[in-house]
Motif scaffolding. Structure first.
Motif, PDB file in Angstrom:
ATOM      1  N   UNK A 149       0.827  -1.208   0.000  1.00 47.89           N
ATOM      2  CA  UNK A 149       0.000   0.000   0.000  1.00 47.89           C
ATOM      3  C   UNK A 149       0.862   1.261   0.000  1.00 47.89           C
ATOM      4  N   UNK A 150       1.962   1.237   0.752  1.00 44.96           N
ATOM      5  CA  UNK A 150       2.891   2.370   0.745  1.00 44.96           C
ATOM      6  C   UNK A 150       3.445   2.597  -0.663  1.00 44.96           C
ATOM      7  N   UNK A 151       3.875   1.513  -1.295  1.00 50.17           N
ATOM      8  CA  UNK A 151       4.432   1.609  -2.651  1.00 50.17           C
ATOM      9  C   UNK A 151       3.369   2.090  -3.640  1.00 50.17           C
ATOM     10  N   UNK A 152       2.163   1.556  -3.549  1.00 49.96           N
ATOM     11  CA  UNK A 152       1.091   1.970  -4.459  1.00 49.96           C
ATOM     12  C   UNK A 152       0.786   3.456  -4.336  1.00 49.96           C
ATOM     13  N   UNK A 153       0.732   3.944  -3.114  1.00 53.17           N
ATOM     14  CA  UNK A 153       0.458   5.367  -2.922  1.00 53.17           C
ATOM     15  C   UNK A 153       1.498   6.243  -3.596  1.00 53.17           C
ATOM     16  N   UNK A 154       2.761   5.889  -3.413  1.00 53.30           N
ATOM     17  CA  UNK A 154       3.841   6.664  -4.029  1.00 53.30           C
ATOM     18  C   UNK A 154       3.809   6.525  -5.540  1.00 53.30           C
ATOM     19  N   UNK A 155       3.640   5.295  -6.026  1.00 49.63           N
ATOM     20  CA  UNK A 155       3.609   5.084  -7.474  1.00 49.63           C
ATOM     21  C   UNK A 155       2.467   5.841  -8.127  1.00 49.63           C
ATOM     22  N   UNK A 156       1.305   5.825  -7.519  1.00 47.26           N
ATOM     23  CA  UNK A 156       0.164   6.537  -8.103  1.00 47.26           C
ATOM     24  C   UNK A 156       0.419   8.040  -8.147  1.00 47.26           C
ATOM     25  N   UNK A 157       1.024   8.571  -7.088  1.00 46.71           N
ATOM     26  CA  UNK A 157       1.329  10.013  -7.057  1.00 46.71           C
ATOM     27  C   UNK A 157       2.398  10.383  -8.073  1.00 46.71           C
ATOM     28  N   UNK A 158       3.424   9.565  -8.193  1.00 47.78           N
ATOM     29  CA  UNK A 158       4.572   9.942  -9.020  1.00 47.78           C
ATOM     30  C   UNK A 158       4.476   9.454 -10.457  1.00 47.78           C
ATOM     31  N   UNK A 159       3.800   8.329 -10.680  1.00 47.10           N
ATOM     32  CA  UNK A 159       3.747   7.743 -12.023  1.00 47.10           C
ATOM     33  C   UNK A 159       2.374   7.845 -12.680  1.00 47.10           C
ATOM     34  N   UNK A 160       1.329   7.942 -11.870  1.00 50.92           N
ATOM     35  CA  UNK A 160      -0.037   7.958 -12.401  1.00 50.92           C
ATOM     36  C   UNK A 160      -0.638   6.566 -12.387  1.00 50.92           C
ATOM     37  N   UNK A 161      -1.951   6.525 -12.351  1.00 49.67           N
ATOM     38  CA  UNK A 161      -2.675   5.251 -12.237  1.00 49.67           C
ATOM     39  C   UNK A 161      -2.492   4.322 -13.431  1.00 49.67           C
ATOM     40  N   UNK A 162      -2.153   4.850 -14.573  1.00 47.92           N
ATOM     41  CA  UNK A 162      -2.062   4.039 -15.792  1.00 47.92           C
ATOM     42  C   UNK A 162      -0.681   3.413 -16.021  1.00 47.92           C
ATOM     43  N   UNK A 163       0.263   3.679 -15.162  1.00 52.43           N
ATOM     44  CA  UNK A 163       1.628   3.184 -15.357  1.00 52.43           C
ATOM     45  C   UNK A 163       1.692   1.674 -15.096  1.00 52.43           C
ATOM     46  N   UNK A 164       2.448   0.930 -15.903  1.00 53.82           N
ATOM     47  CA  UNK A 164       2.559  -0.530 -15.725  1.00 53.82           C
ATOM     48  C   UNK A 164       3.074  -0.945 -14.348  1.00 53.82           C
ATOM     49  N   UNK A 165       3.957  -0.166 -13.740  1.00 51.93           N
ATOM     50  CA  UNK A 165       4.451  -0.522 -12.405  1.00 51.93           C
ATOM     51  C   UNK A 165       3.328  -0.476 -11.369  1.00 51.93           C
ATOM     52  N   UNK A 166       2.404   0.444 -11.533  1.00 53.70           N
ATOM     53  CA  UNK A 166       1.248   0.520 -10.636  1.00 53.70           C
ATOM     54  C   UNK A 166       0.409  -0.741 -10.782  1.00 53.70           C
ATOM     55  N   UNK A 167       0.180  -1.166 -12.006  1.00 55.21           N
ATOM     56  CA  UNK A 167      -0.610  -2.382 -12.249  1.00 55.21           C
ATOM     57  C   UNK A 167       0.064  -3.613 -11.640  1.00 55.21           C
ATOM     58  N   UNK A 168       1.372  -3.717 -11.809  1.00 55.77           N
ATOM     59  CA  UNK A 168       2.103  -4.864 -11.255  1.00 55.77           C
ATOM     60  C   UNK A 168       2.022  -4.888  -9.730  1.00 55.77           C
ATOM     61  N   UNK A 169       2.223  -3.735  -9.121  1.00 55.66           N
ATOM     62  CA  UNK A 169       2.164  -3.667  -7.661  1.00 55.66           C
ATOM     63  C   UNK A 169       0.760  -3.954  -7.167  1.00 55.66           C
ATOM     64  N   UNK A 170      -0.244  -3.436  -7.864  1.00 50.30           N
ATOM     65  CA  UNK A 170      -1.625  -3.686  -7.483  1.00 50.30           C
ATOM     66  C   UNK A 170      -1.945  -5.175  -7.550  1.00 50.30           C
ATOM     67  N   UNK A 171      -1.468  -5.847  -8.570  1.00 55.71           N
ATOM     68  CA  UNK A 171      -1.686  -7.294  -8.688  1.00 55.71           C
ATOM     69  C   UNK A 171      -1.031  -8.042  -7.526  1.00 55.71           C
ATOM     70  N   UNK A 172       0.181  -7.662  -7.194  1.00 58.57           N
ATOM     71  CA  UNK A 172       0.882  -8.324  -6.092  1.00 58.57           C
ATOM     72  C   UNK A 172       0.177  -8.043  -4.764  1.00 58.57           C
ATOM     73  N   UNK A 173      -0.320  -6.818  -4.596  1.00 55.31           N
ATOM     74  CA  UNK A 173      -1.084  -6.469  -3.395  1.00 55.31           C
ATOM     75  C   UNK A 173      -2.348  -7.323  -3.288  1.00 55.31           C
ATOM     76  N   UNK A 174      -3.029  -7.479  -4.404  1.00 50.72           N
ATOM     77  CA  UNK A 174      -4.253  -8.286  -4.403  1.00 50.72           C
ATOM     78  C   UNK A 174      -3.955  -9.746  -4.062  1.00 50.72           C
ATOM     79  N   UNK A 175      -2.862 -10.264  -4.570  1.00 44.63           N
ATOM     80  CA  UNK A 175      -2.491 -11.649  -4.265  1.00 44.63           C
ATOM     81  C   UNK A 175      -2.199 -11.820  -2.777  1.00 44.63           C
ATOM     82  N   UNK A 176      -1.484 -10.868  -2.193  1.00 45.19           N
ATOM     83  CA  UNK A 176      -1.213 -10.929  -0.758  1.00 45.19           C
ATOM     84  C   UNK A 176      -2.518 -10.801   0.032  1.00 45.19           C
ATOM     85  N   UNK A 177      -3.415  -9.937  -0.443  1.00 47.21           N
ATOM     86  CA  UNK A 177      -4.714  -9.777   0.217  1.00 47.21           C
ATOM     87  C   UNK A 177      -5.507 -11.077   0.157  1.00 47.21           C
TER      88      UNK A 177
END
Length: 116
Positions: free
Chosen positions: A76-104
């Protein structure tokens, strides 16, 4: 100490963590990722791509170790920073979101997510 030297050292420590992770030595990988993370945060700043990448690596290792609550916090910390600095459409945001969902999902807080 010269900042460029610190960045190279951080990259080297991250690589050591990657090797340990591939070998299944998760605690060792986590230790090296944390050392690299401290260097990148201090040298490049907490919102640098390198520091955030290490936050994701740390979260992934914590997830593999079964430390799902702590892993989710890091994701969640990484996602917040990535969304602020890279934007919601960036591939790194998608990858981190997927990994977050898997952990969830592994923690039992997310339903219907496929995790490899």
């Amino acid at each position: 100490i010269h900042p460029e030297r610190n960045v190279l050292e951080g990259m080297f420590l991250n690589s050591i963590g990657n090797v340990y992770s591939e070998q299944g030595r998760l605690e060792d990988a986590l230790t090296w990722y944390q050392k690299a993370h401290r260097i990148f945060r201090k040298t490049l700043g907490p919102e640098s791509v390198e520091a955030v990448g290490l936050t994701v690596n740390i979260a992934a290792e914590l997830s593999k170790l079964g430390e799902f609550d702590e892993a989710l916090e890091k994701f969640e910390e990484a996602l917040g920073i990535q969304r602020r600095t890279l934007g919601d459409e960036h591939p790194d945001v998608a990858k981190t979101l997927c990994r977050w969902r898997c952990a969830s999902r592994r923690l039992g807080t997310w339903r219907g997510v496929f995790c490899a």
